[in-house]
Design an enzyme around this catalytic site. Structure first.
Site, PDB file in Angstrom:
ATOM      1  N   GLN A 169       0.851  -1.186   0.000  1.00  0.00           N
ATOM      2  CA  GLN A 169       0.000   0.000   0.000  1.00  0.00           C
ATOM      3  C   GLN A 169       0.890   1.240   0.000  1.00  0.00           C
ATOM      4  O   GLN A 169       1.561   1.524   0.980  1.00  0.00           O
ATOM      5  CB  GLN A 169      -0.853  -0.063   1.270  1.00  0.00           C
ATOM      6  CG  GLN A 169      -1.730   1.118   1.531  1.00  0.00           C
ATOM      7  CD  GLN A 169      -2.353   0.999   2.920  1.00  0.00           C
ATOM      8  OE1 GLN A 169      -3.314   0.280   3.113  1.00  0.00           O
ATOM      9  NE2 GLN A 169      -1.796   1.693   3.896  1.00  0.00           N
ATOM     10  N   SER A 174       4.933  -1.230   4.442  1.00  0.00           N
ATOM     11  CA  SER A 174       5.167  -2.622   4.844  1.00  0.00           C
ATOM     12  C   SER A 174       5.249  -3.498   3.611  1.00  0.00           C
ATOM     13  O   SER A 174       4.557  -3.237   2.622  1.00  0.00           O
ATOM     14  CB  SER A 174       4.004  -3.138   5.698  1.00  0.00           C
ATOM     15  OG  SER A 174       3.804  -2.308   6.799  1.00  0.00           O
ATOM     16  N   GLU A 198      -9.287  -2.199   6.630  1.00  0.00           N
ATOM     17  CA  GLU A 198      -8.220  -2.350   7.615  1.00  0.00           C
ATOM     18  C   GLU A 198      -8.878  -2.604   8.964  1.00  0.00           C
ATOM     19  O   GLU A 198      -9.252  -1.705   9.665  1.00  0.00           O
ATOM     20  CB  GLU A 198      -7.381  -1.076   7.672  1.00  0.00           C
ATOM     21  CG  GLU A 198      -6.294  -1.155   8.720  1.00  0.00           C
ATOM     22  CD  GLU A 198      -5.381   0.053   8.674  1.00  0.00           C
ATOM     23  OE1 GLU A 198      -5.836   1.144   8.322  1.00  0.00           O
ATOM     24  OE2 GLU A 198      -4.196  -0.114   9.009  1.00  0.00           O
TER      25      GLU A 198
END
Lengths: 430, 370
Positions: free
Chosen positions: A150, A185, A268
């Protein structure tokens, strides 16, 4: 999401939960609560973030991919996905239930695949992608072959995500992208990334963003590890220099990227019920902390005992909260604010436990004397500041609880109507 | 043991809430605080009529035979409004001791508690104020076939109004429980209390005639059950009170305007409310677990872990929200007229009644095997 939830019968959920347990019973061992700790046995490592060698990291990614393939074959790898792309066509509640049940088993950590890619980017592609993008990425992602990241946060767009400055400009039948992303990440493992780019700086910030899928192997994409304060490099900086993207990899409308981002962020979820299985779960459990106190001669110290009891009371109550949230979903209820509360509590519980352990260990926390279960607490201790920041800072979470759950008024003013170009920016951008 | 559904419990909540709207508002509470008995007899009868007093009384003794899960609904509402009632002393402590004794002779008393005709209290604590299950200085001796009690009890919840006293005393066969129904040789004194909405008395016995409850030496096992029932009940009450404090703060933060804006729009106030909300959610989960756990295995573990967890977490939540509620209200919250101080008083009183956080920490660790 809600239109699918409304038609879910509780009995379906119970049957689904049972089928998940059957699959997991056949494929993995249950995690057992430890009642006795054998002090000094096993690896002397108490960590929250990974700090693996490159070889270990590759091994862990391979294990994650293998487990994803196994559960995908059993029908639990893409529970919410459309059937025509290989998904199960079930609700987000089914997905939450599966995750919570899987957390009771000893299975490979699939975070590298699932936290960002399968959990957040996949649903975004389903909702906003072109047929070409869907066909190209979705089957590979859910079969465990493709890892997605992302490309959202930037040095000047953290809590204020709509403030992204990475530019994308029209160039023929595609876009040319320039900018810098940060705190990314799994970028080092990823084949594709979803980037939020500024395409119109002359309108208010939420209205001039476009979302593009970027091939992480394309020319101009540079991934640099970002070493965090705990020592490892779990995150990355991603530099985008004249990266070319076909318009068919755009998600949503031109300048309509904010609603794409909201789709991603809505997915999320703090996975209800699985907090107890976090990487530090063993270290902060009653038997482990009691053993630590015994080793350090303070099992009879009334001050230490009281702190242990208060920690355990809060941890146990948090586990009750998570389990009740899961029961609520299985019996057909709608998700409540428990996940946000659970995230706040989880970070508080781990932070208190890490500081408590450091105090029990005493001076040997300052240097590695080689004693087992002493200096190794440093890694967890040094990870705790991140727990209040990642996935939405504690402050933003409390705003959300205050405004959306309790109905308190928003801060007046704000910059929602000001063109992006005229917004005030931080003096230094990191 | 739990025999009700969620909708049935919500019906119960509505009927209790309805009663409290009628007989337990701010004015009624103020009247009750100033009254001789310390509670509204009309409210007590009304609670009996809707069955709120008989929930945990066994069917054999004229009750509903339900458990802590059902009683939690009533206690949350009583905690929410802080309507002064002798519920804790009568229905929680004394009735639990009567039931746990297994003595059929207790049934008529339970019937009268369930119908609202008898008020009762449990007299355990002595001079040092500590909860104990043995080593009582109050003694019981047989005197020609009649047991006679001698000694003094302190911190007897609802002790002054109780028609029936369940008294823990030492005997030659060990710590035992006795029933006192007469007023002969009983001296009761209403004590000044931190919590204005809960009455506490001292009771002295001087050769007082009493009946043995259960068998000699039974007191420790019965009192362990009472301790857990009290912790589970306080937890439910504390959740109701904590939620009331949160609701009051949120309502005030939306209403109160300073510096030209609602104070709830300031992050400092908003985050305070969010912190209160998190505490309430956690406490509610702990109280729910403790109640279900108590009903699942009424004869011990793992109910005992959950009860101690709930006592810790719910005490903290009630204290925190009561404190922060006063702060959100500012000066008005510190006045005698505003009810905020009643919640602060109740929170500290309930937190300390069974020994306080330090004692409960050791209780929890013992139950966790540490």
């Amino acid at each position: 999401m809600s239109h699918r939830l409304a038609h879910t019968e509780p009995t379906d959920l119970e049957a689904f939960a049972q089928s998940a347990r059957d699959f997991l019973d056949a494929s993995a061992d249950r995690l057992e609560d430890e009642t006795e700790v054998e002090w000094g046995a096993g690896e002397d490592r108490i960590s929250y973030f990974g700090d693996e060698t490159p070889e270990d990291a590759t091994r862990l990614v391979d294990a994650a991919r293998a487990w994803q393939k196994t559960r995908y074959a059993a029908g639990f790898g893409w529970i919410t996905g459309p059937e025509k792309f290989g998904g199960r066509g079930l609700s987000a509640i089914h997905d939450l239930i599966y995750d919570s049940i899987e957390a009771e088993y000893d299975v490979p950590d699939t975070g590298v695949l699932s936290l960002i890619g399968l959990g957040m980017i996949g649903p975004t592609i389903v909702a906003h992608g072109s047929d070409k993008a869907k066909a190209e990425y979705l089957p590979g992602m859910y079969a465990g072959d493709l890892i997605a990241c992302q490309l959202f946060s930037e040095p000047n767009a953290g809590s204020d995500l709509a403030n992204v400055s990475t530019r994308a400009v029209r160039d023929g039948n595609g876009w040319r992208v320039n900018g810098q992303k940060v705190w990314t990440s799994v970028a080092q493992h990823a084949q594709v990334g979803l980037a939020l780019c500024r395409t119109n700086p002359d309108v208010p910030k939420h209205r001039g963003i476009t979302a593009l899928l970027i091939d992480m192997n394309a020319s101009g994409v540079e991934v640099r590890p970002l070493r965090q304060m705990s020592g490892g490099a779990e995150f990355n900086e991603v530099f985008l220099t004249d990266v070319w993207v076909y318009d068919s990899y755009r998600l949503g409308e031109v300048d309509g990227g904010w609603s794409v981002a909201l789709t991603t962020l809505m997915n999320e979820r703090a996975s209800v019920g699985s907090e107890g299985a976090g990487p530090a779960a063993r270290a902060i459990s009653t038997p482990f902390l009691a053993a630590l106190m015994g080793e350090n001669g303070c099992l009879d110290d009334s001050h230490a005992r009281r702190r242990l009891a208060e920690l355990q009371a809060d941890q146990l109550a948090t586990s009750y909260l998570n389990r009740q949230a899961l029961d609520h979903l299985i019996s057909g209820g709608q998700p409540g604010p428990e996940a946000s509360v659970s995230k706040l509590l989880y970070s508080q519980n781990i932070t208190r436990a890490a500081h408590f352990a450091a105090e029990v260990v005493g001076p040997r926390i300052v240097a590695d004397t080689g004693a087992w279960g002493a200096f190794s607490w440093n890694e967890l201790l040094l990870s705790t500041p991140a727990l209040r920041i990642l996935g939405g800072t504690e402050d933003i979470m409390k705003n959300i609880l205050g405004e959306r759950v309790l109905g308190l008024p928003k801060e007046p003013g704000g910059d929602a109507a000001t063109p992006y170009r005229e917004l005030r920016t931080s003096r230094s951008g990191s | 043991m739990t025999g009700t559904t969620v909708p049935e419990r919500e019906d119960l909540r509505r009927s209790v809430r309805d009663l409290l709207d009628r007989f337990g508002d701010d004015v009624a509470r103020q009247d009750a605080i100033g009254s001789e008995s310390g509670h509204s007899t009309r409210l007590w009868s009304a609670l009996a009529e809707v069955g709120a007093l008989s929930l945990t009384v066994p069917e054999a003794a004229g009750g509903a035979g339900y458990g802590a899960v059902e009683q939690r609904v009533v206690l949350e509402e009583l905690g929410r409004t802080l309507a002064p009632t002798p519920f804790l002393g009568t229905v929680v402590q004394a009735a639990t001791a009567l039931v746990a004794s297994g003595d059929p002779a207790a049934h008529p008393h339970l019937e009268r508690i369930a119908s609202g005709a008898t008020l009762a209290a449990l007299a355990v604590t002595e001079g040092d104020g500590r909860w104990r299950t043995a080593h009582f200085s109050t003694r019981a001796e047989l005197d020609g076939g009649t047991w006679r009690l001698t000694g003094a009890k302190d911190l007897v919840v609802d002790g002054a109004v109780a028609d029936l006293l369940v008294v823990a005393a030492a005997t030659e066969s060990g710590p035992s429980l006795f029933l006192v129904t007469s007023s002969e040789a009983v001296e009761r004194k209403e004590l000044r209390t931190l919590d204005l909405t809960r009455r506490i008395a001292s009771v002295a016995f001087d050769g007082t005639p009493a009946e043995l409850l259960g068998s000699p030496g039974d007191a420790p096992a019965v009192l362990d059950r009472v301790l857990d029932a009290t912790m589970v009940a306080l937890a439910a009450e504390q959740v109701g009170a904590a939620r009331a404090c949160l609701d009051a703060s949120v309502a005030y933060a939306k209403d109160r305007v300073q510096f030209g804006r609602q104070i709830g729009s300031f992050q400092a106030v908003k985050h305070r409310c969010a912190d209160m909300f998190a505490k309430v959610q956690l406490a509610s989960a702990a109280a729910q677990e403790a109640a279900h756990s108590a009903d699942r295995e009424p004869d011990r573990a793992p109910a005992d872990v959950a009860a101690a967890v709930a006592h810790s977490v719910c005490s903290e939540a009630a204290m925190f929200t009561a404190t922060e509620n006063i702060h959100v209200h500012g000066g008005i919250g510190f006045t005698w007229e505003h009810p905020a101080h009643l919640y602060f008083r109740r929170a500290k009183s309930s937190q300390m009644l069974l020994g306080g956080p330090a004692a409960n920490a050791e209780r929890l660790l013992a139950r966790l095997g540490v």
